[in-house]
Motif scaffolding. Structure first.
Motif, PDB file in Angstrom:
ATOM      1  N   THR A   1       0.903  -1.251   0.173  1.00 15.43           N
ATOM      2  CA  THR A   1       0.080  -0.087  -0.089  1.00 15.43           C
ATOM      3  C   THR A   1       0.720   1.242  -0.035  1.00 15.43           C
ATOM      4  OG1 THR A   1       0.016   0.088   2.445  1.00 15.43           O
ATOM      5  CG2 THR A   1      -1.723  -1.345   1.198  1.00 15.43           C
ATOM      6  N   SER A   2       0.248   2.310  -0.457  1.00 12.58           N
ATOM      7  CA  SER A   2       1.031   3.756  -0.267  1.00 12.58           C
ATOM      8  C   SER A   2       1.543   3.952   1.241  1.00 12.58           C
ATOM      9  CB  SER A   2      -0.005   4.851  -0.743  1.00 12.58           C
ATOM     10  OG  SER A   2      -0.232   4.447  -2.182  1.00 12.58           O
ATOM     11  N   HIS A   3       0.575   3.768   2.114  1.00 20.55           N
ATOM     12  CA  HIS A   3       0.918   3.821   3.677  1.00 20.55           C
ATOM     13  C   HIS A   3       1.996   2.916   3.890  1.00 20.55           C
ATOM     14  CE1 HIS A   3       0.216   4.841   7.685  1.00 20.55           C
ATOM     15  NE2 HIS A   3       0.160   3.574   8.170  1.00 20.55           N
ATOM     16  N   GLY A   4       2.144   1.882   3.395  1.00 19.77           N
ATOM     17  CA  GLY A   4       3.345   1.062   3.840  1.00 19.77           C
ATOM     18  C   GLY A   4       4.405   1.563   3.021  1.00 19.77           C
TER      19      GLY A   4
ATOM     20  N   VAL B   1       5.103   4.917   2.783  1.00 20.20           N
ATOM     21  CA  VAL B   1       5.309   5.892   3.687  1.00 20.20           C
ATOM     22  C   VAL B   1       5.968   5.419   4.843  1.00 20.20           C
ATOM     23  CG1 VAL B   1       4.261   7.607   5.258  1.00 20.20           C
ATOM     24  CG2 VAL B   1       3.303   7.455   2.702  1.00 20.20           C
ATOM     25  N   ALA B   2       5.507   4.532   5.535  1.00 20.14           N
ATOM     26  CA  ALA B   2       6.069   3.784   6.740  1.00 20.14           C
ATOM     27  C   ALA B   2       7.547   3.608   6.579  1.00 20.14           C
ATOM     28  CB  ALA B   2       5.443   2.575   7.189  1.00 20.14           C
TER      29      ALA B   2
ATOM     30  N   ARG C   1       9.659   6.663   6.451  1.00 17.70           N
ATOM     31  CA  ARG C   1       9.920   7.237   7.653  1.00 17.70           C
ATOM     32  C   ARG C   1      11.033   6.723   8.535  1.00 17.70           C
ATOM     33  NH1 ARG C   1       3.277   7.262   9.474  1.00 17.70           N
ATOM     34  NH2 ARG C   1       2.727   9.535   8.550  1.00 17.70           N
TER      35      ARG C   1
ATOM     36  N   ARG D   1       8.808  11.042  11.334  1.00 18.42           N
ATOM     37  CA  ARG D   1       7.417  10.542  10.955  1.00 18.42           C
ATOM     38  C   ARG D   1       6.848  11.680  10.035  1.00 18.42           C
ATOM     39  NH1 ARG D   1       4.995   6.944  12.990  1.00 18.42           N
ATOM     40  NH2 ARG D   1       3.100   7.664  12.516  1.00 18.42           N
TER      41      ARG D   1
ATOM     42  N   GLY E   1       4.755  12.405   3.912  1.00 19.67           N
ATOM     43  CA  GLY E   1       3.410  12.406   3.320  1.00 19.67           C
ATOM     44  C   GLY E   1       3.521  12.099   1.819  1.00 19.67           C
ATOM     45  N   HIS E   2       2.446  11.609   1.000  1.00 19.40           N
ATOM     46  CA  HIS E   2       2.609  11.344  -0.454  1.00 19.40           C
ATOM     47  C   HIS E   2       1.589  12.363  -0.977  1.00 19.40           C
ATOM     48  CE1 HIS E   2      -1.330   9.372  -0.068  1.00 19.40           C
ATOM     49  NE2 HIS E   2      -1.095   8.767   0.969  1.00 19.40           N
TER      50      HIS E   2
ATOM     51  N   THR F   1      -2.290   8.521  -3.627  1.00 17.39           N
ATOM     52  CA  THR F   1      -2.165   7.264  -3.365  1.00 17.39           C
ATOM     53  C   THR F   1      -2.083   6.243  -4.691  1.00 17.39           C
ATOM     54  OG1 THR F   1      -4.451   6.521  -3.162  1.00 17.39           O
ATOM     55  CG2 THR F   1      -3.054   7.322  -1.072  1.00 17.39           C
TER      56      THR F   1
ATOM     57  N   THR G   1       6.624  18.584   3.028  1.00 17.88           N
ATOM     58  CA  THR G   1       5.138  17.616   2.867  1.00 17.88           C
ATOM     59  C   THR G   1       4.069  18.931   2.536  1.00 17.88           C
ATOM     60  OG1 THR G   1       5.001  18.047   5.264  1.00 17.88           O
ATOM     61  CG2 THR G   1       5.532  16.056   4.446  1.00 17.88           C
TER      62      THR G   1
END
Length: 295
Positions: free
Chosen positions: A19-22, A24-25, A28, A34, A37-38, A41, A58
């Protein structure tokens, strides 16, 4: 001693399945902050350009979202799904084997230009405070309103018997250059509907977000070995017209003041030493600050 975070952009070539969140993690951890941001997505199935901002960069992302994007995709005609892509459940089948290539090409030509597009139901758009995709997964009916998007260019590379059920399906390879907010899955859905056979997306690769292309991108594995940030000044110069200020003007910008600059569009302004200071836009005969990046 911890090294200070370098504000800027990281252009990732996202792999399928994450995922896009993955992403980002992961960034980070690599960036040691932390504040990542993107700029839009990508679905887990999709690959390609994902632009991330680090630290105060960001704040640049919200303005990059307004730029155009480019994709390579494969549409399968003859099968419709509830997600408009290969990850969803099949909802309808109708043989597409009778369709001529010229008919498919002519139908796709109708999508070029300013159009009204109903977003795919499994989008992140909120309906009554809930994400549309969450509602679909919960078994709820979702009706989204059409909204204006622009397809600047749509190139058909190939129309061939589908890899799945070649007698009954067609696979269509396309490249699309479009405004932000365009859903390529919705093009697949609407093409299938226009031809009366249904359609969904089997592959999607984003090749560009504004000026940032696959040539600028690195995989997460490459970033693990060589983490590098595109400095915010270079990122701004690549994405916006640039205006070089004198020392007095630069000081005014630091105070967030209007300036009598001759600019025609959203413009990145720079101090005499090359520092990126702000984004300014022309309004009411003067240049006004949209976002200041100093301090």
């Amino acid at each position: 001693m911890t090294q200070p975070v370098t504000p800027g952009l990281v252009v990732v070539d996202k792999a399928g399945g994450i995922t896009s969140h993955g992403v980002v993690a992961r960034v980070r951890r690599l960036a040691g902050t932390r504040k990542v941001g993107h700029a839009g997505t990508l679905d887990p199935m999709a690959t390609g350009v994902l632009v991330l901002g680090v630290d105060r960069a960001t704040r640049l992302l919200g303005h990059l979202i307004l730029t155009e994007k480019a994709y390579d995709a494969t549409i399968r005609l003859g099968i419709a799904t509830n997600t408009d892509d290969a990850e969803g459940e099949v909802t309808a089948r109708a043989s597409a084997g009778h369709l001529e290539e010229a008919t498919v090409r002519a139908a796709l030509a109708e999508f070029v230009g300013d159009i009204e597009q109903v977003p795919t139901a499994v989008s992140a758009i909120k309906v009554d405070g809930k994400r549309a995709y969450a509602m679909v997964r919960a078994g709820e009916d979702v009706e989204l309103k059409a909204r204006p998007v622009t397809i600047h260019e749509l190139v058909v590379h190939d129309v061939r018997p589908g890899e799945l059920e070649p007698d009954a399906t067609l696979d269509v390879d396309i490249s699309v250059r479009c405004s932000s907010g365009t859903y390529i899955r919705a093009i697949a859905r609407d093409l299938g509907a226009a031809l009366g056979v249904g359609g969904h997306l089997t592959a999607l690769r984003r090749t560009a977000v504004g000026p940032y292309t696959l040539e600028h991108a690195k995989t997460l594995e490459q970033l693990d070995g060589d983490f590098a940030v595109l400095p915010i000044a270079d990122a701004a110069r690549a994405a916006f017209p640039a205006y070089e200020l004198d020392a007095e003007q630069a000081q005014e910008v630091r105070y967030g003041r209007r300036l009598p600059l001759e600019i025609d569009a959203l413009t990145a302004v720079f101090a005499p030493d090359g520092e990126f200071l702000a984004l300014y836009e022309p309004r009411d005969g003067v240049a006004r600050p949209v976002a200041v990046f100093t301090g």
